[in-house]
Write an enzyme that holds these catalytic residues in place. Structure first.
Site, PDB file in Angstrom:
ATOM      1  CB  CYS A   4      -0.982   0.081   1.314  1.00  0.00           C
ATOM      2  SG  CYS A   4      -2.112  -1.311   1.294  1.00  0.00           S
ATOM      3  CG  HIS A  42      -2.738   3.511   3.092  1.00  0.00           C
ATOM      4  ND1 HIS A  42      -3.516   3.150   1.789  1.00  0.00           N
ATOM      5  CD2 HIS A  42      -2.676   2.119   3.646  1.00  0.00           C
ATOM      6  CE1 HIS A  42      -4.024   1.879   1.749  1.00  0.00           C
ATOM      7  NE2 HIS A  42      -3.389   1.336   3.089  1.00  0.00           N
ATOM      8  CG  ASN A  44      -6.544  -0.701   2.227  1.00  0.00           C
ATOM      9  OD1 ASN A  44      -6.057  -0.121   1.211  1.00  0.00           O
ATOM     10  ND2 ASN A  44      -5.767  -1.425   3.286  1.00  0.00           N
TER      11      ASN A  44
HETATM   12  N1  ACO Z   1     -17.394  -8.761  10.879  1.00  0.00           N
HETATM   13  C1  ACO Z   1     -17.515  -9.389  12.487  1.00  0.00           C
HETATM   14  N2  ACO Z   1     -16.530  -9.792  13.052  1.00  0.00           N
HETATM   15  C2  ACO Z   1     -15.455  -9.516  12.665  1.00  0.00           C
HETATM   16  C3  ACO Z   1     -15.201  -9.201  11.429  1.00  0.00           C
HETATM   17  C4  ACO Z   1     -15.963  -8.977  10.351  1.00  0.00           C
HETATM   18  N3  ACO Z   1     -15.821  -8.568   9.361  1.00  0.00           N
HETATM   19  N4  ACO Z   1     -13.793  -9.403  11.428  1.00  0.00           N
HETATM   20  C5  ACO Z   1     -13.271  -9.739  12.454  1.00  0.00           C
HETATM   21  N5  ACO Z   1     -14.177 -10.002  13.296  1.00  0.00           N
HETATM   22  C6  ACO Z   1     -14.028 -10.472  14.660  1.00  0.00           C
HETATM   23  C7  ACO Z   1     -13.118 -11.104  15.247  1.00  0.00           C
HETATM   24  O1  ACO Z   1     -13.197 -12.422  14.562  1.00  0.00           O
HETATM   25  C8  ACO Z   1     -12.971 -11.077  16.608  1.00  0.00           C
HETATM   26  O2  ACO Z   1     -13.835 -11.979  16.932  1.00  0.00           O
HETATM   27  P1  ACO Z   1     -13.429 -12.910  18.350  1.00  0.00           P
HETATM   28  O3  ACO Z   1     -13.136 -11.623  19.598  1.00  0.00           O
HETATM   29  O4  ACO Z   1     -14.817 -13.549  18.505  1.00  0.00           O
HETATM   30  O5  ACO Z   1     -12.242 -13.590  17.913  1.00  0.00           O
HETATM   31  C9  ACO Z   1     -13.453  -9.531  16.775  1.00  0.00           C
HETATM   32  O6  ACO Z   1     -14.208  -9.297  15.554  1.00  0.00           O
HETATM   33  C10 ACO Z   1     -12.217  -8.632  17.051  1.00  0.00           C
HETATM   34  O7  ACO Z   1     -11.470  -8.917  16.271  1.00  0.00           O
HETATM   35  P2  ACO Z   1     -10.280  -7.887  16.201  1.00  0.00           P
HETATM   36  O8  ACO Z   1      -9.298  -8.495  15.164  1.00  0.00           O
HETATM   37  O9  ACO Z   1      -9.689  -7.589  17.695  1.00  0.00           O
HETATM   38  O10 ACO Z   1     -10.940  -6.456  15.659  1.00  0.00           O
HETATM   39  P3  ACO Z   1     -10.014  -5.174  15.523  1.00  0.00           P
HETATM   40  O11 ACO Z   1     -10.946  -4.144  16.298  1.00  0.00           O
HETATM   41  O12 ACO Z   1      -8.589  -5.371  15.587  1.00  0.00           O
HETATM   42  O13 ACO Z   1     -10.319  -4.753  14.056  1.00  0.00           O
HETATM   43  C11 ACO Z   1      -9.200  -4.772  11.867  1.00  0.00           C
HETATM   44  C12 ACO Z   1      -9.903  -5.701  12.969  1.00  0.00           C
HETATM   45  C13 ACO Z   1     -10.084  -4.244  11.406  1.00  0.00           C
HETATM   46  C14 ACO Z   1      -8.659  -5.733  10.696  1.00  0.00           C
HETATM   47  C15 ACO Z   1      -8.096  -3.901  12.313  1.00  0.00           C
HETATM   48  O14 ACO Z   1      -7.157  -4.837  13.251  1.00  0.00           O
HETATM   49  C16 ACO Z   1      -7.332  -3.323  11.155  1.00  0.00           C
HETATM   50  O15 ACO Z   1      -7.704  -2.541  10.702  1.00  0.00           O
HETATM   51  N6  ACO Z   1      -6.015  -3.720  10.983  1.00  0.00           N
HETATM   52  C17 ACO Z   1      -5.203  -3.061  10.143  1.00  0.00           C
HETATM   53  C18 ACO Z   1      -5.405  -3.667   8.747  1.00  0.00           C
HETATM   54  C19 ACO Z   1      -4.943  -3.201   7.693  1.00  0.00           C
HETATM   55  O16 ACO Z   1      -4.810  -1.837   7.574  1.00  0.00           O
HETATM   56  N7  ACO Z   1      -4.581  -3.940   6.657  1.00  0.00           N
HETATM   57  C20 ACO Z   1      -4.126  -3.298   5.356  1.00  0.00           C
HETATM   58  C21 ACO Z   1      -2.862  -2.834   5.323  1.00  0.00           C
HETATM   59  S1  ACO Z   1      -2.252  -2.134   4.026  1.00  0.00           S
HETATM   60  C22 ACO Z   1      -1.909  -3.390   2.673  1.00  0.00           C
HETATM   61  O17 ACO Z   1      -0.712  -3.257   2.357  1.00  0.00           O
HETATM   62  C23 ACO Z   1      -2.871  -4.029   1.931  1.00  0.00           C
END
Ligand code: ACO
Length: 329
Positions: free
Chosen positions: A113, A256, A286
């Protein structure tokens, strides 16, 4: 020599998928996606649409808006993590042919990204060195093509799109130009955001190591989140400090667009508001290497961005990579 962004262009596929529609095929909800990411919808390629198709449309806009003859372009740099083909040929060569540019240099940049931030600095350096006078830089990704649509941890996050910019020398007396860039990497976090199979480490024909899901994006969201908040905070601080500027001097930040909470958390750590941050994640999700140039195109088209404004791009992504560009529009 001062090197400026002479023009921009962007394109997203017509097909748009809302959170509600996505929730019909995977266990999630509009409420969860909005509250955890700020995303409301994403634009996704049609089956027969590929990365270069989006890139060409964004590039055509940027070329038209620069008012140049496309044959003046001496180099094409495409930043992407999801090219038309794995490894080769490069997407930039396909774009060169599709644009009808008879002869120019063309290569791809792989920095996830952060790709557009990297490509902008490479392009700027090439113009400044005199090796190319007009450069087309494109950030483009179609992560929908490498997404595991059964994995709710990733499939809600991404959209497809392309953004393009034309780089040229600024004229005498013109304020516009790229002032400074920071390019960084932390390979110790490579495994946190990975498309595992299909390369030389896990070749595609190895049934012991390769399952279909290994050809898709795998991510440790929490690790990437923590990294992103830290580097966004550090990048803004470092690039301003080393240019003897304060946040008050900045007119716009284009981060980003990965997750609104990452942007809010970084701004919170810096003790700054979100007023100067341009954010469009609600509509596009994203779009990886395309997110910054798509946002730039939108901001430039809105009339809010004025020539001479001080702009800051900050990005992070697979690698893990991170980077920033500071420029005058
Ligand atoms: N819908 C419902 N529940 C979900 C979903 C969803 N889409 N996705 C995850 N959950 C659940 C999980 O299973 C977890 O459940 P559990 O507690 O029973 O295990 C719960 O929600 C909480 O999960 P977390 O991982 O703690 O959620 P978090 O608040 O961290 O949010 C997220 C997750 C949105 C992925 C966040 O961590 C994030 O944005 N991270 C950065 C990701 C990113 O930017 N990636 C791209 C990088 S750039 C590139 O090069 C492509």
């Amino acid at each position: 020599m001062r090197v400026k962004i002479a023009s921009v262009g962007a394109y997203v596929p017509e097909k748009r998928i809302s959170n509600e529609e996505l929730a019909k095929s995977v266990e999630t909800s509009d409420e969860w996606i909005r509250s955890h990411t700020g995303i409301g919808s994403r634009h996704i390629c049609a089956k027969d649409e590929a990365t270069s198709d989006l890139a060409v449309k964004a590039a055509e806009q940027a070329i038209a808006s620069a008012g140049i003859d496309k044959q003046e372009i001496e180099t094409i740099i495409v930043a992407s993590a999801s090219g038309d083909f794995v490894g080769f040929p490069s997407t930039s060569c396909i774009v060169q042919e599709r644009l009808g540019i008879t002869s120019c240099g063309a290569f791809d940049v792989a920095a996830g990204c952060t790709g557009f931030v990297y490509a902008l600095e490479i392009g700027k350096s090439m113009v400044a060195s005199g090796s190319s006078s007009t450069i087309l830089v494109i950030g483009v990704d179609t992560l929908s093509k490498i997404t595991n649509w059964e994995d709710r941890n990733t499939c809600v996050l991404f959209g497809d799109g392309a953004g393009a910019a034309i780089l040229m020398p600024a004229s005498d007396g013109e304020k516009s130009g790229i002032i400074d860039s920071i390019l960084g990497s932390d390979g110790s976090g490579a495994e946190y955001l990975m498309r595992k199979a299909g390369g030389s480490r896990y070749p595609i024909d190895d049934p012991k190591t390769v399952e279909k899901k290994d050809l898709c994006i795998a991510m440790d969201g929490r690790k990437v989140y923590n990294f992103a908040v830290r580097v966004n905070t550090e990048l803004i601080t470092s690039i301003l400090e080393r240019n003897k500027l304060s946040f008050e001097n900045v007119d716009w930040v284009i981060p980003h667009q990965a997750n609104i909470r990452i942007i809010q958390a970084a701004a919170g750590r810096l003790g700054i508001g979100l007023e100067k941050f341009f954010i469009n994640i609600e509509e596009y999700a994203n779009t990886s290497a395309a997110s910054i140039p798509i946002a730039l195109n939108q901001l430039a088209g809105s009339g809010k961005l004025k020539r001479g404004d001080l702009l800051l791009f900050v990005g992070f992504g697979a690698g893990l990579t991170y980077g920033a560009n500071l420029l005058r529009w």
